[in-house]
Design a protein around this motif. Structure first.
Motif, PDB file in Angstrom:
ATOM      1  N   HIS A 157       0.721  -1.550   0.293  1.00  0.00           N
ATOM      2  CA  HIS A 157       0.127  -0.413  -0.416  1.00  0.00           C
ATOM      3  C   HIS A 157       0.832   0.737  -0.329  1.00  0.00           C
ATOM      4  CE1 HIS A 157      -3.859   2.575   2.032  1.00  0.00           C
ATOM      5  NE2 HIS A 157      -3.407   2.693   1.029  1.00  0.00           N
ATOM      6  N   ARG A 158       2.098   1.405   0.791  1.00  0.00           N
ATOM      7  CA  ARG A 158       2.376   2.673   0.981  1.00  0.00           C
ATOM      8  C   ARG A 158       3.925   2.321   0.823  1.00  0.00           C
ATOM      9  NH1 ARG A 158       1.145   3.372   6.851  1.00  0.00           N
ATOM     10  NH2 ARG A 158       2.931   5.590   7.361  1.00  0.00           N
ATOM     11  N   GLU A 159       4.447   3.729   0.445  1.00  0.00           N
ATOM     12  CA  GLU A 159       6.094   3.582   0.348  1.00  0.00           C
ATOM     13  C   GLU A 159       6.965   2.317   1.747  1.00  0.00           C
ATOM     14  OE1 GLU A 159       7.510   7.413   0.293  1.00  0.00           O
ATOM     15  OE2 GLU A 159       6.795   8.083  -1.631  1.00  0.00           O
ATOM     16  N   ILE A 160       6.377   2.447   2.705  1.00  0.00           N
ATOM     17  CA  ILE A 160       7.019   1.648   4.134  1.00  0.00           C
ATOM     18  C   ILE A 160       6.579   0.725   4.084  1.00  0.00           C
ATOM     19  CG2 ILE A 160       4.580   1.666   5.633  1.00  0.00           C
ATOM     20  CD1 ILE A 160       6.894   2.674   8.124  1.00  0.00           C
ATOM     21  N   ASP A 161       5.721  -0.399   2.790  1.00  0.00           N
ATOM     22  CA  ASP A 161       5.117  -1.610   2.904  1.00  0.00           C
ATOM     23  C   ASP A 161       6.560  -2.274   2.034  1.00  0.00           C
ATOM     24  OD1 ASP A 161       3.821  -1.441   4.115  1.00  0.00           O
ATOM     25  OD2 ASP A 161       2.383   0.079   3.268  1.00  0.00           O
ATOM     26  N   LEU A 162       7.527  -1.654   1.507  1.00  0.00           N
ATOM     27  CA  LEU A 162       8.882  -2.401   0.740  1.00  0.00           C
ATOM     28  C   LEU A 162       9.758  -1.883   1.098  1.00  0.00           C
ATOM     29  CD1 LEU A 162       7.902  -2.231  -2.956  1.00  0.00           C
ATOM     30  CD2 LEU A 162       7.245  -0.657  -1.716  1.00  0.00           C
ATOM     31  N   LYS A 163      10.988  -3.038   0.844  1.00  0.00           N
ATOM     32  CA  LYS A 163      12.141  -1.983   0.782  1.00  0.00           C
ATOM     33  C   LYS A 163      12.839  -1.301   0.189  1.00  0.00           C
ATOM     34  CE  LYS A 163      16.058  -2.087   2.523  1.00  0.00           C
ATOM     35  NZ  LYS A 163      16.459  -1.783   3.923  1.00  0.00           N
ATOM     36  N   ASN A 164      12.571  -1.183  -1.350  1.00  0.00           N
ATOM     37  CA  ASN A 164      12.567  -0.341  -2.997  1.00  0.00           C
ATOM     38  C   ASN A 164      11.357   0.170  -3.039  1.00  0.00           C
ATOM     39  OD1 ASN A 164      15.564  -1.398  -2.074  1.00  0.00           O
ATOM     40  ND2 ASN A 164      15.300  -3.224  -3.829  1.00  0.00           N
ATOM     41  N   TRP A 165      10.744   1.080  -2.552  1.00  0.00           N
ATOM     42  CA  TRP A 165       9.813   1.488  -3.130  1.00  0.00           C
ATOM     43  C   TRP A 165       9.999   2.556  -4.329  1.00  0.00           C
ATOM     44  CZ3 TRP A 165       8.951   6.435  -3.651  1.00  0.00           C
ATOM     45  CH2 TRP A 165       9.642   7.815  -3.344  1.00  0.00           C
ATOM     46  N   LYS A 166      11.375   3.136  -4.784  1.00  0.00           N
ATOM     47  CA  LYS A 166      11.395   4.028  -5.705  1.00  0.00           C
ATOM     48  C   LYS A 166      11.769   3.324  -6.741  1.00  0.00           C
ATOM     49  CE  LYS A 166      14.115   7.912  -2.752  1.00  0.00           C
ATOM     50  NZ  LYS A 166      14.963   8.056  -2.585  1.00  0.00           N
ATOM     51  N   SER A 167      12.281   2.029  -7.358  1.00  0.00           N
ATOM     52  CA  SER A 167      12.373   1.572  -8.300  1.00  0.00           C
ATOM     53  C   SER A 167      10.876   0.809  -8.799  1.00  0.00           C
ATOM     54  CB  SER A 167      13.876   0.118  -8.017  1.00  0.00           C
ATOM     55  OG  SER A 167      13.834  -0.751  -6.710  1.00  0.00           O
ATOM     56  N   ASN A 168      10.147   0.677  -7.659  1.00  0.00           N
ATOM     57  CA  ASN A 168       9.214  -0.555  -8.267  1.00  0.00           C
ATOM     58  C   ASN A 168       7.819   0.223  -8.627  1.00  0.00           C
ATOM     59  OD1 ASN A 168       9.679  -3.698  -7.378  1.00  0.00           O
ATOM     60  ND2 ASN A 168      10.341  -2.763  -5.786  1.00  0.00           N
ATOM     61  N   GLN A 169       8.406   1.682  -8.650  1.00  0.00           N
ATOM     62  CA  GLN A 169       6.731   2.552  -8.602  1.00  0.00           C
ATOM     63  C   GLN A 169       6.424   2.643 -10.331  1.00  0.00           C
ATOM     64  OE1 GLN A 169       6.897   6.950  -6.955  1.00  0.00           O
ATOM     65  NE2 GLN A 169       9.452   5.774  -7.442  1.00  0.00           N
ATOM     66  N   LYS A 170       6.653   1.376 -11.325  1.00  0.00           N
ATOM     67  CA  LYS A 170       6.161   1.427 -12.422  1.00  0.00           C
ATOM     68  C   LYS A 170       6.010  -0.391 -12.518  1.00  0.00           C
ATOM     69  CE  LYS A 170       7.761   4.776 -14.862  1.00  0.00           C
ATOM     70  NZ  LYS A 170       8.667   5.416 -16.637  1.00  0.00           N
ATOM     71  N   ASN A 171       6.348  -1.193 -11.240  1.00  0.00           N
ATOM     72  CA  ASN A 171       5.988  -2.342 -11.976  1.00  0.00           C
ATOM     73  C   ASN A 171       4.791  -3.263 -10.402  1.00  0.00           C
ATOM     74  OD1 ASN A 171       8.500  -3.115 -12.199  1.00  0.00           O
ATOM     75  ND2 ASN A 171       9.451  -3.092 -10.431  1.00  0.00           N
ATOM     76  N   SER A 172       4.189  -4.560 -10.850  1.00  0.00           N
ATOM     77  CA  SER A 172       2.676  -5.070 -10.649  1.00  0.00           C
ATOM     78  C   SER A 172       3.094  -4.750  -8.807  1.00  0.00           C
ATOM     79  CB  SER A 172       2.572  -5.438 -10.782  1.00  0.00           C
ATOM     80  OG  SER A 172       1.220  -6.549 -10.664  1.00  0.00           O
ATOM     81  N   GLY A 173       2.150  -4.719  -8.053  1.00  0.00           N
ATOM     82  CA  GLY A 173       2.105  -4.516  -6.969  1.00  0.00           C
ATOM     83  C   GLY A 173       2.335  -3.412  -6.502  1.00  0.00           C
ATOM     84  N   PHE A 174       3.123  -2.616  -6.855  1.00  0.00           N
ATOM     85  CA  PHE A 174       3.024  -0.788  -6.042  1.00  0.00           C
ATOM     86  C   PHE A 174       2.168   0.008  -6.700  1.00  0.00           C
ATOM     87  CE2 PHE A 174       5.876   2.691  -4.114  1.00  0.00           C
ATOM     88  CZ  PHE A 174       5.102   2.548  -2.741  1.00  0.00           C
ATOM     89  N   LEU A 175       1.751  -0.405  -8.339  1.00  0.00           N
ATOM     90  CA  LEU A 175       1.577   0.415  -9.299  1.00  0.00           C
ATOM     91  C   LEU A 175       0.258   1.952  -8.722  1.00  0.00           C
ATOM     92  CD1 LEU A 175       0.565  -1.864 -12.066  1.00  0.00           C
ATOM     93  CD2 LEU A 175       2.538  -0.284 -11.756  1.00  0.00           C
ATOM     94  N   PRO A 176       0.719   3.363  -8.715  1.00  0.00           N
ATOM     95  CA  PRO A 176      -0.662   3.308  -8.584  1.00  0.00           C
ATOM     96  C   PRO A 176      -1.909   3.420  -8.244  1.00  0.00           C
ATOM     97  CG  PRO A 176       0.745   5.203  -9.780  1.00  0.00           C
ATOM     98  CD  PRO A 176       1.377   3.470  -9.638  1.00  0.00           C
TER      99      PRO A 176
END
Length: 263
Positions: A157-176
């Motif tokens: 859900h949030r940036e706190i919920d995964l280690k590498n949030w910056k590099s995963n912003q366009k990946n499934s599971g962390f899409l807007p």
């Protein structure tokens, strides 16, 4: 106390071979939602019908070796519902709901496995379709009863919920769009992310999934993908939360929440 566990098994037979059943037998569980059985009804047999004194109800996928969910409970439910949409996603074995109704209360525990979109754009579009049909289902359910949704949501859900949030912003599971769906479930529908309510600042200790690549688990490069989403009155009864990481049964870890309530 009612101890509720969520665990993606990544294959029920594989997890059993890694000690999942033995762990469950000593973990004092009252209800356990499991996901990704990767087994058909005929494969379950007596070995998995009952685990740790808990009776299981299952929704298996039509496709062999794919998806499937189960809900284990110590108390016999008053009703069990298998599937929710009567179509595309019921064929994939993603939803089992056990109802524990009394004259005073209508209460459900649900094991659910949201689609992953990581394998292809086609599966990502299926994930979006799932989210689109599942929201109104939850809306109707909340109008009728209290419930705890136990499962692998496949969304951080949030940036706190995964280690590498910056590099995963366009990946499934962390899409807007996926993250916005969780926000809507919380802010508009009024469900409660129980883990975050009890421990709002958990970072690495909150992760429940790690890739099998690159020593992700050893380095704790993880994601929080497993949730318990509850209606407000049930969420208020939650007392403790933990993620069990001592043993490894699959690429996910058990999410354990204790509630001060009875079925």
């Amino acid at each position: 106390m009612l101890r509720v566990v969520s665990l993606n098994l990544n294959g029920i037979r594989s997890a059993a071979n890694k000690g999942w059943v033995e762990w469950a037998e000593q973990a004092e569980i009252d209800c356990m939602g499991v996901q990704e059985l990767k087994a058909q009804a005929g494969d379950m047999g007596e070995r998995f019908d009952t685990v740790a004194g808990l009776d299981g109800r299952f929704h298996c996928a039509e496709k062999k070796g794919y998806s499937g969910v189960g809900l284990y409970a110590r108390k016999a439910p008053s009703e069990v519902r298998i599937g929710f949409d009567g179509g595309e996603f019921d064929a994939e074995g993603r939803y089992v709901e056990a109802r524990f109704d009394t004259p005073q209360r209508k209460l459900s525990l649900i094991s659910c496995y949201f689609p992953s979109g990581s394998s292809s754009e086609e599966r990502q579009q299926a994930k979006f379709r799932f989210l689109a049909v599942f929201y109104p289902h939850l809306q109707r359910l909340k109008a009728e009863r209290q419930f705890i949704l136990i499962g692998d949501v496949n969304i951080a859900h949030r940036e706190i919920d995964l280690k590498n949030w910056k590099s995963n912003q366009k990946n499934s599971g962390f899409l807007p769009e996926e993250r916005a769906w969780i926000t809507r479930v919380i802010d508009e529908l009024g469900l409660v992310d129980v883990h975050r309510t009890l421990r709002p600042d958990d970072t690495g200790e909150a992760y429940t999934w790690w890739s099998n690549r690159g020593q992700a688990r050893a380095k704790n490069v993880g994601w929080r993908l497993d949730y318990q989403l509850a209606t407000p009155a049930l969420a208020q009864a939650a007392r403790t939360v933990s993620v069990y990481k001592t043993q490894r049964f699959s690429d996910h870890a058990p999410l354990i929440i204790d509630y001060d309530l009875e079925l």
